[in-house]
Design a protein around this motif. Structure first.
Motif, PDB file in Angstrom:
ATOM      1  N   GLY A  93       8.469  52.252  -2.883  1.00  0.00           N
ATOM      2  CA  GLY A  93       9.578  51.379  -2.511  1.00  0.00           C
ATOM      3  C   GLY A  93      10.722  51.449  -3.510  1.00  0.00           C
ATOM      4  O   GLY A  93      10.814  52.373  -4.327  1.00  0.00           O
ATOM      5  N   ASP A  94      11.614  50.461  -3.437  1.00  0.00           N
ATOM      6  CA  ASP A  94      12.778  50.419  -4.324  1.00  0.00           C
ATOM      7  C   ASP A  94      12.403  49.862  -5.691  1.00  0.00           C
ATOM      8  O   ASP A  94      11.572  48.957  -5.798  1.00  0.00           O
ATOM      9  N   TRP A  95      13.048  50.393  -6.725  1.00  0.00           N
ATOM     10  CA  TRP A  95      12.853  49.911  -8.088  1.00  0.00           C
ATOM     11  C   TRP A  95      13.975  48.942  -8.410  1.00  0.00           C
ATOM     12  O   TRP A  95      15.151  49.253  -8.266  1.00  0.00           O
ATOM     13  N   ALA A 226      13.612  44.636  -1.841  1.00  0.00           N
ATOM     14  CA  ALA A 226      12.387  44.093  -2.423  1.00  0.00           C
ATOM     15  C   ALA A 226      11.696  45.155  -3.272  1.00  0.00           C
ATOM     16  O   ALA A 226      11.824  46.352  -3.029  1.00  0.00           O
ATOM     17  N   ASP A 227      10.975  44.692  -4.279  1.00  0.00           N
ATOM     18  CA  ASP A 227      10.257  45.577  -5.189  1.00  0.00           C
ATOM     19  C   ASP A 227       8.837  45.049  -5.358  1.00  0.00           C
ATOM     20  O   ASP A 227       8.612  44.035  -6.019  1.00  0.00           O
ATOM     21  N   THR A 283       6.957  35.699  -6.297  1.00  0.00           N
ATOM     22  CA  THR A 283       8.202  36.439  -6.103  1.00  0.00           C
ATOM     23  C   THR A 283       9.326  35.763  -6.855  1.00  0.00           C
ATOM     24  O   THR A 283       9.396  34.530  -6.907  1.00  0.00           O
ATOM     25  N   VAL A 284      10.198  36.570  -7.447  1.00  0.00           N
ATOM     26  CA  VAL A 284      11.410  36.071  -8.091  1.00  0.00           C
ATOM     27  C   VAL A 284      12.599  36.634  -7.318  1.00  0.00           C
ATOM     28  O   VAL A 284      12.670  37.843  -7.076  1.00  0.00           O
ATOM     29  N   PHE A 285      13.517  35.750  -6.925  1.00  0.00           N
ATOM     30  CA  PHE A 285      14.672  36.152  -6.121  1.00  0.00           C
ATOM     31  C   PHE A 285      15.962  36.007  -6.933  1.00  0.00           C
ATOM     32  O   PHE A 285      16.246  34.941  -7.482  1.00  0.00           O
ATOM     33  N   ALA A 286      16.731  37.086  -6.988  1.00  0.00           N
ATOM     34  CA  ALA A 286      18.059  37.064  -7.601  1.00  0.00           C
ATOM     35  C   ALA A 286      19.087  37.278  -6.494  1.00  0.00           C
ATOM     36  O   ALA A 286      18.801  37.959  -5.494  1.00  0.00           O
ATOM     37  N   VAL A 300      11.727  40.424  -6.297  1.00  0.00           N
ATOM     38  CA  VAL A 300      10.807  41.169  -7.152  1.00  0.00           C
ATOM     39  C   VAL A 300       9.411  40.565  -7.008  1.00  0.00           C
ATOM     40  O   VAL A 300       9.180  39.410  -7.370  1.00  0.00           O
ATOM     41  N   ARG A 301       8.490  41.385  -6.474  1.00  0.00           N
ATOM     42  CA  ARG A 301       7.114  40.938  -6.277  1.00  0.00           C
ATOM     43  C   ARG A 301       6.116  41.712  -7.141  1.00  0.00           C
ATOM     44  O   ARG A 301       4.955  41.309  -7.237  1.00  0.00           O
ATOM     45  N   ASN A 302       6.561  42.788  -7.740  1.00  0.00           N
ATOM     46  CA  ASN A 302       5.687  43.560  -8.602  1.00  0.00           C
ATOM     47  C   ASN A 302       5.179  42.655  -9.730  1.00  0.00           C
ATOM     48  O   ASN A 302       5.965  42.213 -10.568  1.00  0.00           O
ATOM     49  N   PRO A 303       3.876  42.370  -9.779  1.00  0.00           N
ATOM     50  CA  PRO A 303       3.370  41.430 -10.796  1.00  0.00           C
ATOM     51  C   PRO A 303       3.608  41.886 -12.222  1.00  0.00           C
ATOM     52  O   PRO A 303       3.690  41.059 -13.136  1.00  0.00           O
ATOM     53  N   GLU A 304       3.753  43.188 -12.439  1.00  0.00           N
ATOM     54  CA  GLU A 304       4.006  43.682 -13.789  1.00  0.00           C
ATOM     55  C   GLU A 304       5.416  43.337 -14.257  1.00  0.00           C
ATOM     56  O   GLU A 304       5.692  43.339 -15.463  1.00  0.00           O
ATOM     57  N   LYS A 305       6.309  43.043 -13.302  1.00  0.00           N
ATOM     58  CA  LYS A 305       7.695  42.749 -13.659  1.00  0.00           C
ATOM     59  C   LYS A 305       7.980  41.255 -13.779  1.00  0.00           C
ATOM     60  O   LYS A 305       9.050  40.878 -14.258  1.00  0.00           O
TER      61      LYS A 305
END
Length: 318
Positions: A93-95, A226-227, A283-286, A300-305
């Protein structure tokens, strides 16, 4: 600096505090250059490892240890940016750059489980908004390094040239090219309070699954990216168009049901949202807001981020 020491010898090395005081500046530089706090921390670790690998005589020969640390960190970032493009080709997906909470919302304390070291916090300003970081990510590695070092951190082109490995004139051209990219992508944004009100209305409409209200808040040409990084379920391709986004997000709310709640917060210095699922931030939304409409949503849903968010106190701001 007159003596060499390890990280635990601060009492016997009066110069150590001066060296370690550069840590926050290096974290700030690394995050802006790489868009990742985790990668920025790795760069700082490597930079200090190289400092302490030198002999006491070699350290004393360095006229400005702070400038030396910045030069080394900048070169490491430049190398990482060059290899990042190859890694992105296999990314699912998108980064999206790693989102950051407001420093006031982070738990203070040590850098372990109990909290985040204040030296690791990134100063939030226009140069770390999600929209700005996304533009930085579109630049070549040399453009990004030259622009960030000169325009954001105010380093003269002579010093930038030493890091980038090009002439000062070439670095001036790189920064100029990067500046044009920023000007082209920049949109007029209203006051933060006004943006917060729009995000709040978006949250209310989303929770109500009110498609018409969502459409009224979205620019007709809005984009939602989304990531998940292959570690969380999400849309793999950007959703383009206000109406399509509204319908997709209403469906997300329907499927999530009562398991998901939203909290208004600060994301990279601007109003944003976090979604809690079963009590955990998922999820964090900007947002990028132009006028009174949302132009871009980054989820951003990637738990590492989102690890800096996972140790925040569970207080609600909205």
């Amino acid at each position: 600096m007159t003596t060499t020491a390890g990280p635990g010898d601060e009492q016997s090395d009066p110069g150590l505090s001066a060296i370690m005081s550069e840590r926050r500046r290096l974290i700030n530089l690394g995050y802006r250059l790489l868009g990742s706090l985790a990668d920025a921390e790795d760069v700082v670790q490597e930079t200090y490892a190289r400092w302490y690998a030198m002999s006491a005589r070699e350290q004393r020969a360095i006229e400005s240890p702070g400038a030396w640390l910045v030069t080394v960190a900048g070169r490491i970032c430049l190398n990482l940016l060059g290899s990042a493009r190859a890694r992105r080709e296999t990314y699912v997906g998108d980064w999206i750059p790693e989102p950051l909470p407001d420093p006031a919302e982070w738990i203070t304390g040590g850098s372990g489980v109990g909290g985040i070291d204040p030296a690791h916090r990134v100063t939030l300003d226009e140069s770390v908004t999600m929209a700005f970081l996304v533009v930085l990510d579109s630049m070549t590695p040399a453009e990004r390094v030259a622009f960030v070092l000169h325009d954001v951190f105010r380093y003269p082109f002579g010093e930038v040239a030493e890091i980038v490995g090009r002439t000062p004139a070439a670095c001036r051209q790189l920064a100029s090219s990067a500046r044009r990219r920023v000007r082209t992508a920049r949109t007029p944004a209203g006051p933060t309070a006004g943006q917060a009100a729009i995000v709040s209305r978006f949250r209310t409409a989303w929770e109500a699954k009110d498609i018409d209200a969502l459409i009224s808040l979205l620019d007709p040409d809005a984009t939602a990216t989304a990531d998940g990084g292959g570690l969380a379920v999400t849309h793999l391709q950007p959703i383009v168009g206000g109406e399509r986004i509204a319908r997709a997000y209403a469906e997300i709310a329907r499927v999530a049901g009562d398991r998901t709640t939203f909290r208004e917060c600060t994301v990279n210095g601007l109003p944003g949202l976090v979604a809690h699922q079963d009590g955990t931030i998922a999820t964090v939304f900007a947002f990028e807001i132009a006028g009174d409409r949302i132009r871009h949503i980054w989820a951003v849903r990637n738990p590492e981020k989102i690890r800096p968010w996972l140790i925040q106190p569970p207080t609600s701001t909205g």
